[in-house]
Design an enzyme around this catalytic site. Structure first.
Site, PDB file in Angstrom:
ATOM      1  N   ASP A   1      12.884  67.450  36.795  1.00 46.96           N
ATOM      2  CA  ASP A   1      13.012  68.829  36.672  1.00 46.96           C
ATOM      3  C   ASP A   1      13.357  69.256  38.363  1.00 46.96           C
ATOM      4  OD1 ASP A   1      13.214  71.567  35.728  1.00 46.96           O
ATOM      5  OD2 ASP A   1      10.932  71.815  36.271  1.00 46.96           O
TER       6      ASP A   1
ATOM      7  N   GLY B   1       1.484  82.146  42.864  1.00 45.78           N
ATOM      8  CA  GLY B   1       2.329  82.487  41.896  1.00 45.78           C
ATOM      9  C   GLY B   1       1.713  82.360  40.677  1.00 45.78           C
TER      10      GLY B   1
ATOM     11  N   VAL C   1      -1.280  78.557  40.528  1.00 46.58           N
ATOM     12  CA  VAL C   1      -0.770  77.971  41.665  1.00 46.58           C
ATOM     13  C   VAL C   1      -2.329  78.996  43.155  1.00 46.58           C
ATOM     14  CG1 VAL C   1      -0.109  76.092  43.902  1.00 46.58           C
ATOM     15  CG2 VAL C   1       0.826  76.508  40.645  1.00 46.58           C
TER      16      VAL C   1
ATOM     17  N   GLY D   1       1.099  77.304  34.753  1.00 48.60           N
ATOM     18  CA  GLY D   1      -0.100  77.316  35.412  1.00 48.60           C
ATOM     19  C   GLY D   1       0.506  78.648  36.130  1.00 48.60           C
TER      20      GLY D   1
END
Length: 715
Positions: A534, A416, A423, A421
């Site tokens: 998160d 993804g 991955v 960033g």
């Protein structure tokens, strides 16, 4: 014959037999007269319901003069109560919609989703002009979208998905609903063009889903003019054609875009929001090319080449000779520059070995100065430690058996791409697979901070926390190497990307493991105040035994050091020579799954970006995940759904409504765990208390959920 009178005894017995019946008729008539007009309209709706297998409408009758006490009916608190909510979702009702519902002039929320209602939407329903939410999704409704929809100027959320509506999507009626923030018409049979008026008029729209229809034509340029779109723009599985409008790049950065499985053509614009989308956003369009797809775009010929081809053989011999001489001169110049660089490097090495004095000139160039653009390193690189001059892979434990060269040459699958960033799933061998996150190319001057942070994260070892194994630092590349968790994220399971439904035992196991990992972070992390900040389903990864792993802890701090820029398209490809899209179940770290969602953040954190994440904020976030696991509700709730959910929960806790009314339908078959589910619900509600001091600690949360249910081995 002479008239014969009945004996008095017979007349008395007859009156005694008839009198109760007369009283019953009078009582019924009296109750019917006492029933309000709104109650009579609701009974007409009930008369069109042919099947009510759960008996939801059993207490809808003329003997109760107050319809506000009927199941699914909500009224305001005015002196003369009026019906403002009709909510009967998942009741398995079969029948059709009654036009009489339009007579409920104070109705604000109509929620009849997940039933078996059929037929068209009666136009008269839109006489209820105060409607704010209309949820009719997951039924068998058909016909076209009525033009009288333009009467609903107060409408905020419209969901007609998963039905059999057809015809064109009317532009004018929708354009009048200027307060809409959520519009979903997916999984129907709408045809014709996508209405451009949606983009030019619905400026409050936060979510737009037109997927799984038969829309044709091009994507309207105006769709890029939706300033409030912060959730989803889904146009997938249609017949849209033409190029992707460059205007879509102007959409807010956290929008999830899906244009897959259409007939779109041309290059994918590499700007703004479009450049942050993963490969899944563009799949199924054979005519598309460019990053992140593997199809390369053909470079059009330059004007010079085009002119040369048009002249064909029109060049003279002298012109051809001049071109050849120029080419040779250019090649010679490049060779001279290369030889100069090589000579300077060799001479510097030689003089340094002989111990030349500091007064010896270090370089000779134009005007006695070496040009700054020629054969030189950046000042930043010279300031870094020698080990990072060319970039090294730094292991954070003794179990890392691979080096940088092996990592870069291994097969890599793009899992993804998001705002934090790219991955990759990197397969080093049959026994070893890792997940690699790329963090971008900024923050070169803050190596020491980055090093301290990753080493602190690398020291965190727990069976429910994704382990950071190694990292790589260079000016133009920064990598984090994690253990690979093979079964995707909780978000992918909740979004229906798993072949098996998530049972109660597995859900309980996930929460227990997540709470255990977070409690460890809170108490034994790099500091006593360490928190994640998160927590959401896309950051809870699952292995093949449904054991949870907390991912992305410490990532926000790292991004603040190196910057949050995604690697540019020119840099993509440095990591692996065989990057491909993974269609397996390896999606991890939330990349490409969903945008950042403030609905999982605690109120005190979401309202102000200046407030740092807290441990009680983590408790709130995990509580929201628990509610989602129990109810099946997605994290983004409209105001009407929030009212509906809170009403159900309150009624269930007070014993006025069965627990199954609030459960995910998958869990209805497991009602023998009802007591455990009710305890689970109470713990979740304590976690999402509005005030931080009212929430339990993560340790207490873990201890509470651990006492629920059977041992983990039974799951």
């Amino acid at each position: 014959m002479p008239h014969r009178e009945l004996p008095p005894s017979i007349m008395q017995r007859s009156i005694l037999l008839i009198w109760p019946a007369l009283l019953f008729i009078l009582a019924v008539a009296d109750c019917a007269c006492a029933l309000t007009l709104e109650g009579q309209l609701l009974l007409r709706f009930k008369s069109l319901i042919l099947v009510d297998p759960l008996g939801i409408l059993n207490n809808w009758n003329s003997f109760d003069a107050d319809p506000c006490r009927w199941n699914g009916v909500g009224c305001d608190n005015a002196s003369t109560p009026a019906v403002v909510t009709l909510s009967l979702p998942r009741a398995q009702l079969q029948g059709s919609l009654a036009a009489d519902l339009g007579g409920l002039t104070h109705l604000r929320h109509l929620n009849l989703h997940h039933n078996h209602l059929s037929g068209p939407i009666p136009a008269a329903i839109f006489n209820a002009t105060q409607l704010q939410s209309l949820f009719l999704f997951s039924n068998n409704l058909s016909g076209s979208l009525p033009s009288l929809l333009n009467r609903l100027s107060a409408l905020q959320s419209l969901d007609l998905s998963h039905n059999s509506f057809s015809g064109m999507i009317p532009a004018s009626p929708l354009a009048n609903c200027t307060r809409l923030f959520s519009l979903s018409l997916s999984h129907n049979s709408f045809s014709g063009p996508a209405p451009a008026a949606i983009g030019s008029s619905l400026l409050s729209l936060r979510r737009l889903d037109l997927s799984y229809n038969s829309l044709t034509g091009t994507i309207p340029e105006s769709f890029g003019d939706l300033p409030s779109l912060v959730d989803t723009l889904d146009l997938s599985h249609n017949r849209l054609s033409g190029a992707i409008p460059a205007s879509l790049a102007s959409l807010p950065a956290n929008v999830t875009l899906d244009l897959s499985f259409n007939n779109l053509t041309g290059p994918i614009p590499q700007e703004g929001t479009l450049a942050k989308q993963g490969i899944s956003a563009f799949l199924g369009n054979p005519g598309l090319c460019g990053t992140p797809l593997s199809a390369l775009c053909l470079v059009p010929p330059s004007p010079f080449m085009a002119a040369a081809q048009s002249r064909n053989r029109g060049l003279s011999k002298g012109a051809i000779a001049a071109i050849v001489v120029g080419d040779v001169a250019g090649v010679a110049l490049v060779c001279l520059i290369f030889l100069y660089c090589y000579w300077r490097a060799f001479s510097q090495k030689k003089t340094s070995g002989k111990g030349v004095s500091s007064s010896t000139p270090s370089s000779v160039g134009l005007g006695g100065q070496r040009p700054s653009w020629l054969c030189t390193k950046t000042a930043t690189m010279d300031m870094l430690p020698e080990a990072f001059d060319q970039g090294d892979l730094v292991a954070l434990d003794g179990e890392v058996t691979f080096d940088l060269d092996e990592l870069l040459k291994a097969s890599a699958y793009v899992l993804g791409k998001s705002g934090v960033g790219i991955v990759y799933k990197v397969i080093l061998s049959d026994e070893l697979t890792v997940a690699v996150r790329r963090l971008g190319d900024s923050g070169a001057h803050r190596f020491r901070e980055f090093q301290a942070e990753v080493e602190a994260i690398g020291r965190v070892r727990h069976p429910n926390i994704v382990r950071l194994r190694a990292y790589y630092w260079a000016v133009d590349e920064k990598l984090l190497v994690y253990n690979y968790i093979p079964n995707g994220s909780l978000a992918s399971v909740l979004n229906g990307q798993s072949s098996e439904p998530l049972r109660w035992a597995a859900r309980l196991k996930i929460v227990k493991g997540a709470a255990r990992g977070l409690a460890f972070l809170h108490e034994q992390g790099p500091s006593r105040k360490f928190c994640h900040g998160d927590i959401k389903p896309s950051n809870i990864l699952l292995d093949c035994q449904m054991e949870p792993y907390i991912a992305d802890y410490g990532l926000n701090r790292l991004l603040s050091i190196v910057g949050s820029g995604v690697p540019t398209s020119a840099q993509v490809g440095k990591v692996s020579v065989s990057s491909r899209s993974s269609t397996g179940s390896g999606l991890s770290f939330g990349a490409g799954v969903s945008p950042e969602d403030v609905h999982y953040q605690a109120p005190e954190t979401a309202l102000s970006k200046s407030i740092k994440p807290t441990q009680k904020g983590d408790v709130f976030s995990l509580g929201m995940v628990m509610l989602q696991l129990l109810t099946g509700k997605l994290q983004v709730l409209s105001p009407a759904e929030e009212v509906e959910l809170s009403q159900w929960i309150e009624a269930a806790l007070q014993g006025k409504e069965p627990l199954l009314r609030i459960l995910d339908p998958v869990l209805v078959e497991e009602m023998h765990h009802a007591d455990d589910m009710l305890t689970f619900l109470k713990i979740a509600l304590a976690c999402v208390a509005p005030q931080p001091e009212q929430r339990p600690s993560m340790r207490l949360l873990h201890e509470s959920v651990t006492r629920i249910g059977t041992p983990l081995s039974s799951s």
